[in-house]
Design a protein around this motif. Structure first.
Motif, PDB file in Angstrom:
ATOM      1  N   ILE A 130      10.683  -4.506  -9.504  1.00 53.46           N
ATOM      2  CA  ILE A 130      10.382  -3.104  -9.203  1.00 53.46           C
ATOM      3  C   ILE A 130       9.109  -3.056  -8.371  1.00 53.46           C
ATOM      4  O   ILE A 130       8.094  -3.655  -8.736  1.00 53.46           O
ATOM      5  N   CYS A 131       9.173  -2.366  -7.247  1.00 58.22           N
ATOM      6  CA  CYS A 131       7.972  -2.227  -6.423  1.00 58.22           C
ATOM      7  C   CYS A 131       7.874  -0.805  -5.889  1.00 58.22           C
ATOM      8  O   CYS A 131       8.846  -0.055  -5.885  1.00 58.22           O
ATOM      9  N   GLY A 132       6.681  -0.458  -5.463  1.00 56.93           N
ATOM     10  CA  GLY A 132       6.439   0.876  -4.928  1.00 56.93           C
ATOM     11  C   GLY A 132       7.260   1.125  -3.669  1.00 56.93           C
ATOM     12  O   GLY A 132       7.586   0.201  -2.931  1.00 56.93           O
ATOM     13  N   ASN A 133       7.587   2.364  -3.446  1.00 60.26           N
ATOM     14  CA  ASN A 133       8.379   2.742  -2.290  1.00 60.26           C
ATOM     15  C   ASN A 133       7.480   2.808  -1.057  1.00 60.26           C
ATOM     16  O   ASN A 133       6.444   3.472  -1.083  1.00 60.26           O
ATOM     17  N   SER A 134       7.891   2.151   0.020  1.00 61.02           N
ATOM     18  CA  SER A 134       7.062   2.090   1.230  1.00 61.02           C
ATOM     19  C   SER A 134       6.883   3.447   1.889  1.00 61.02           C
ATOM     20  O   SER A 134       5.977   3.631   2.688  1.00 61.02           O
ATOM     21  N   LYS A 135       7.694   4.434   1.532  1.00 60.15           N
ATOM     22  CA  LYS A 135       7.524   5.758   2.139  1.00 60.15           C
ATOM     23  C   LYS A 135       6.177   6.370   1.731  1.00 60.15           C
ATOM     24  O   LYS A 135       5.614   7.165   2.464  1.00 60.15           O
ATOM     25  N   HIS A 136       5.636   5.979   0.580  1.00 58.75           N
ATOM     26  CA  HIS A 136       4.330   6.482   0.160  1.00 58.75           C
ATOM     27  C   HIS A 136       3.228   5.917   1.066  1.00 58.75           C
ATOM     28  O   HIS A 136       2.278   6.629   1.402  1.00 58.75           O
ATOM     29  N   ILE A 137       3.354   4.659   1.436  1.00 63.92           N
ATOM     30  CA  ILE A 137       2.378   4.058   2.360  1.00 63.92           C
ATOM     31  C   ILE A 137       2.476   4.744   3.715  1.00 63.92           C
ATOM     32  O   ILE A 137       1.454   5.073   4.331  1.00 63.92           O
ATOM     33  N   ARG A 138       3.709   4.977   4.181  1.00 62.69           N
ATOM     34  CA  ARG A 138       3.884   5.676   5.464  1.00 62.69           C
ATOM     35  C   ARG A 138       3.267   7.071   5.423  1.00 62.69           C
ATOM     36  O   ARG A 138       2.651   7.525   6.380  1.00 62.69           O
TER      37      ARG A 138
END
Length: 170
Positions: free
Chosen positions: A108-116
């Motif tokens: 499970i990892c964080g969604n890259s859309k949050h970084i974007r």
């Protein structure tokens, strides 16, 4: 085929999800699961090696393929549910987190859309990376006095911190 009457437990209220978790925990315990004492939304079955996370009415689990379908069929006999088995190599999003099924279990990892979103808020979409984020200052140079943020920058700061707090779990 069922009709339910809700007695003072409106969906979305804090007590209703808690009572559902208590109910679901009883069902899972009847199927041989143990509830985690530290994080009560996690369950594991020591015999089948299935691990299950229950978030409100969303259950999500992983375990050996040979154990999953019999467990889901038994659970479907006790609860009305929809289910899908993701096989190793599958990748999908659940509860705004990227989940990757591997032969060993679930990653499970964080969604890259949050970084974007952070890059967009800070207008850093076209920024170039550096080998180190540190800047060397001469020892004698003093840092500027801290200044209060204006209302607009304060709102931006709070938005960014909110996104980072969400990602910090991952």
């Amino acid at each position: 085929d069922w009709t339910w009457q809700l007695k003072r437990q409106l969906y979305g209220r804090r007590r209703a999800p808690h009572l559902f978790l208590v109910f679901a925990a009883g069902v899972l315990k009847s199927l041989g699961f143990e509830q985690c004492a530290i994080a009560p939304c996690f369950f594991r079955n020591p015999e089948t090696l299935i691990i299950l996370e229950l978030h409100m009415d969303d259950g999500h689990g992983t375990g050996p393929d040979a154990s999953l379908e019999p467990f889901l069929k038994a659970l479907a006999g006790l609860l009305k549910l929809k289910w899908h088995v993701y096989h190793p190599g599958s990748q999908y999003s659940h509860l705004k987190r990227l989940r990757v099924r591997t032969p060993e279990g679930m990653f499970i990892c964080g969604n890259s859309k949050h970084i974007r979103k952070l890059l967009e808020l800070l207008e850093l979409q076209n920024a170039k990376s550096k080998p180190t984020p540190m800047v060397k200052y001469p020892a004698e140079k003093e840092l500027a006095e801290p200044q209060l943020l204006d209302a607009q920058k304060s709102r931006l700061f709070r938005k960014c911190v909110g996104i980072l707090l969400y990602l910090s779990v991952d």
